[in-house]
Design an enzyme around this catalytic site. Structure first.
Site, PDB file in Angstrom:
ATOM      1  N   PRO A  13       0.843  -1.198   0.000  1.00 10.85           N
ATOM      2  CA  PRO A  13       0.000   0.000   0.000  1.00 10.85           C
ATOM      3  C   PRO A  13       0.870   1.237   0.000  1.00 10.85           C
ATOM      4  O   PRO A  13       1.790   1.361   0.814  1.00 10.85           O
ATOM      5  CB  PRO A  13      -0.791  -0.127   1.319  1.00 10.85           C
ATOM      6  CG  PRO A  13       0.057  -0.998   2.196  1.00 10.85           C
ATOM      7  CD  PRO A  13       0.782  -1.936   1.272  1.00 10.85           C
ATOM      8  N   MET A  14       0.615   2.166  -0.926  1.00  8.97           N
ATOM      9  CA  MET A  14       1.430   3.374  -1.038  1.00  8.97           C
ATOM     10  C   MET A  14       0.534   4.574  -1.297  1.00  8.97           C
ATOM     11  O   MET A  14      -0.174   4.612  -2.315  1.00  8.97           O
ATOM     12  CB  MET A  14       2.468   3.219  -2.162  1.00  8.97           C
ATOM     13  CG  MET A  14       3.538   2.171  -1.881  1.00  8.97           C
ATOM     14  SD  MET A  14       4.677   1.912  -3.259  1.00  8.97           S
ATOM     15  CE  MET A  14       3.669   0.874  -4.338  1.00  8.97           C
ATOM     16  N   GLN A  66      -6.141  -1.571   3.196  1.00  7.12           N
ATOM     17  CA  GLN A  66      -5.395  -1.241   4.409  1.00  7.12           C
ATOM     18  C   GLN A  66      -6.097  -0.116   5.167  1.00  7.12           C
ATOM     19  O   GLN A  66      -6.378   0.943   4.608  1.00  7.12           O
ATOM     20  CB  GLN A  66      -3.963  -0.812   4.115  1.00  7.12           C
ATOM     21  CG  GLN A  66      -3.165  -0.618   5.409  1.00  7.12           C
ATOM     22  CD  GLN A  66      -1.751  -0.133   5.203  1.00  7.12           C
ATOM     23  OE1 GLN A  66      -1.552   0.992   4.748  1.00  7.12           O
ATOM     24  NE2 GLN A  66      -0.777  -0.973   5.543  1.00  7.12           N
ATOM     25  N   CYS A  96       3.364   3.151   8.908  1.00  7.42           N
ATOM     26  CA  CYS A  96       3.602   4.456   8.308  1.00  7.42           C
ATOM     27  C   CYS A  96       4.100   5.450   9.354  1.00  7.42           C
ATOM     28  O   CYS A  96       3.488   5.596  10.417  1.00  7.42           O
ATOM     29  CB  CYS A  96       2.326   4.983   7.665  1.00  7.42           C
ATOM     30  SG  CYS A  96       2.549   6.549   6.802  1.00  7.42           S
ATOM     31  N   HIS A 167       7.948  -4.624   7.506  1.00  6.36           N
ATOM     32  CA  HIS A 167       8.873  -3.711   6.838  1.00  6.36           C
ATOM     33  C   HIS A 167      10.165  -3.763   7.654  1.00  6.36           C
ATOM     34  O   HIS A 167      10.183  -3.343   8.813  1.00  6.36           O
ATOM     35  CB  HIS A 167       8.293  -2.298   6.817  1.00  6.36           C
ATOM     36  CG  HIS A 167       9.115  -1.315   6.052  1.00  6.36           C
ATOM     37  ND1 HIS A 167       8.571  -0.393   5.187  1.00  6.36           N
ATOM     38  CD2 HIS A 167      10.454  -1.097   6.008  1.00  6.36           C
ATOM     39  CE1 HIS A 167       9.540   0.344   4.658  1.00  6.36           C
ATOM     40  NE2 HIS A 167      10.684  -0.073   5.145  1.00  6.36           N
ATOM     41  N   ASN A 207       8.910  -6.961   3.640  1.00  8.59           N
ATOM     42  CA  ASN A 207       8.758  -5.711   2.907  1.00  8.59           C
ATOM     43  C   ASN A 207       9.957  -4.818   3.229  1.00  8.59           C
ATOM     44  O   ASN A 207      10.579  -4.957   4.272  1.00  8.59           O
ATOM     45  CB  ASN A 207       7.444  -5.040   3.327  1.00  8.59           C
ATOM     46  CG  ASN A 207       7.273  -3.643   2.733  1.00  8.59           C
ATOM     47  OD1 ASN A 207       7.019  -2.687   3.452  1.00  8.59           O
ATOM     48  ND2 ASN A 207       7.397  -3.525   1.428  1.00  8.59           N
ATOM     49  N   GLY A 208      10.266  -3.921   2.295  1.00 11.70           N
ATOM     50  CA  GLY A 208      11.311  -2.948   2.549  1.00 11.70           C
ATOM     51  C   GLY A 208      12.542  -3.140   1.685  1.00 11.70           C
ATOM     52  O   GLY A 208      13.270  -4.116   1.853  1.00 11.70           O
ATOM     53  N   GLY A 209      12.767  -2.231   0.742  1.00 11.16           N
ATOM     54  CA  GLY A 209      13.993  -2.231  -0.032  1.00 11.16           C
ATOM     55  C   GLY A 209      14.135  -3.321  -1.081  1.00 11.16           C
ATOM     56  O   GLY A 209      15.220  -3.476  -1.652  1.00 11.16           O
ATOM     57  N   GLY A 229       7.352  -2.420  -2.893  1.00 10.08           N
ATOM     58  CA  GLY A 229       6.765  -1.095  -2.852  1.00 10.08           C
ATOM     59  C   GLY A 229       7.194  -0.261  -4.037  1.00 10.08           C
ATOM     60  O   GLY A 229       6.697  -0.421  -5.142  1.00 10.08           O
TER      61      GLY A 229
END
Length: 333
Positions: A13-14, A66, A96, A167, A207-209, A229
């Site tokens: 989700p972004m 989300q 977030c 994340h 998640n993350g990178g 993401g």
């Protein structure tokens, strides 16, 4: 492992990015990946224009919504609305770091309140039959990431959570902007793997990178899912390999050209409903990244899609400016 095991890949989700037009486009590239909405607050879902906020088209399944919030009763009520809309999953934002979510007592600051998050999970599980999941950080600020993540995981799973997406970076609520927090402090994938080792029967996603499937796929030897993401957004062509590489699809990869052609029906339908072309094509700008003609593709969509009355001819023109590789020409013959 529960039914949730089928979700090996997700697009994160972004905010401002993963709206319905983005998701419909991404669905042309992967039939199996799980797509997430932008975060929407419980108050907006309960009191706002629901069709505008959480409406989606059937082609977007499987799709997760989300939620941002921390009041168990409101989370349950919003979850029921989301489930009735037809979503396949509802997720709690515990990741977030922006000022907005801190002031609303949701997002990453909830890493400091695992009991409250667990209460939300429990209330939501009582309200809906679809999976209830949590997306969190390793911790926030001065928290010890070993104890903070373990505490969050223990409590949300005890409350009935179906999955935990982590994340792999601590959120820094004091002294860093959300933009700076994208790179500082460093990612710690090993910490997520240690959590999975401690909880082998629970779904733990990473998640993350994550930048490419070549980089990320080996993590599936230790973890259950990969959530992309910014890389999925800026280089969406990688989604075209997901079904073959991660789900064993025998149909082959989806080329960027095939994805655009398939997406034309959606674009035409939305144009007929009064949606401006630029609102949709802005999500497609990175599709041909690294390929001959990519700059022309971006330029044509950026400049011409914003003109009054812009239609499918703009997309056709942009597509004609992109040079297929030999592989893509052979696949089309």
């Amino acid at each position: 492992m529960t039914k949730y095991q089928e979700y090996k890949f997700a697009v994160a989700p972004m905010m401002e990015w993963t709206d319905r037009h983005c998701r419909a486009f991404h669905r042309q590239l992967t039939a199996r990946g799980l797509l997430y909405t932008e975060m929407v607050t419980t108050g907006a879902v309960i009191h706002g224009d629901r069709e505008h906020l959480i409406g989606f088209t059937e082609i977007e399944h499987p799709i997760a919504c989300q939620l941002g919030g921390s009041d168990p009763d409101e989370m349950a009520k919003a979850s029921k609305i989301v489930a009735d809309f037809g979503y396949d999953e509802v997720n709690i934002n515990v990741g977030c770091p922006s000022d907005r979510v801190q002031s609303g007592r949701f997002g990453a600051c909830l890493m400091q309140e695992p009991d409250l998050v667990a209460s939300c999970v429990s209330a939501m599980k009582d309200a809906v039959d679809i999976p209830v999941t949590v997306k969190c950080r390793l911790g926030v600020d001065e928290q010890d990431t070993e104890s903070a993540l373990d505490d969050m995981a223990d409590k949300v799973f005890a409350a009935g959570a179906d999955a935990l997406w982590v994340h792999a970076r601590k959120a820094w609520l004091q002294g860093l902007s959300p933009k700076e927090n994208r790179d500082i402090p460093p990612l710690d994938y090993d910490r997520v793997i240690r959590l999975k080792e401690r909880m082998p029967d629970r779904f733990i996603g990473l998640n993350g990178g994550l930048q490419s499937l070549d980089q990320a796929e080996p993590f599936l030897e230790d973890l259950d899912g990969l959530m992309f993401g910014r890389a999925a957004y800026h280089t969406p062509q990688l989604l075209g390999e997901v079904d073959r590489r991660l789900y064993g699809s025998q149909e082959g990869d989806v080329s960027p050209w095939d994805a655009v052609r398939a997406h034309m029906t959606y674009l035409e339908d939305q144009l007929g409903k009064g949606v401006k072309l630029a609102r949709m094509t802005r999500h497609m700008l990175g599709l041909f990244h690294g390929r001959p003609g990519a700059r022309s593709w971006r330029r044509i969509l950026t400049v011409e899609a914003i003109k009054p009355g812009a239609g499918l001819d703009v997309v056709e023109k942009a597509l004609a400016a992109v040079s297929p590789t030999d592989y893509d020409v052979e696949a089309a013959e």
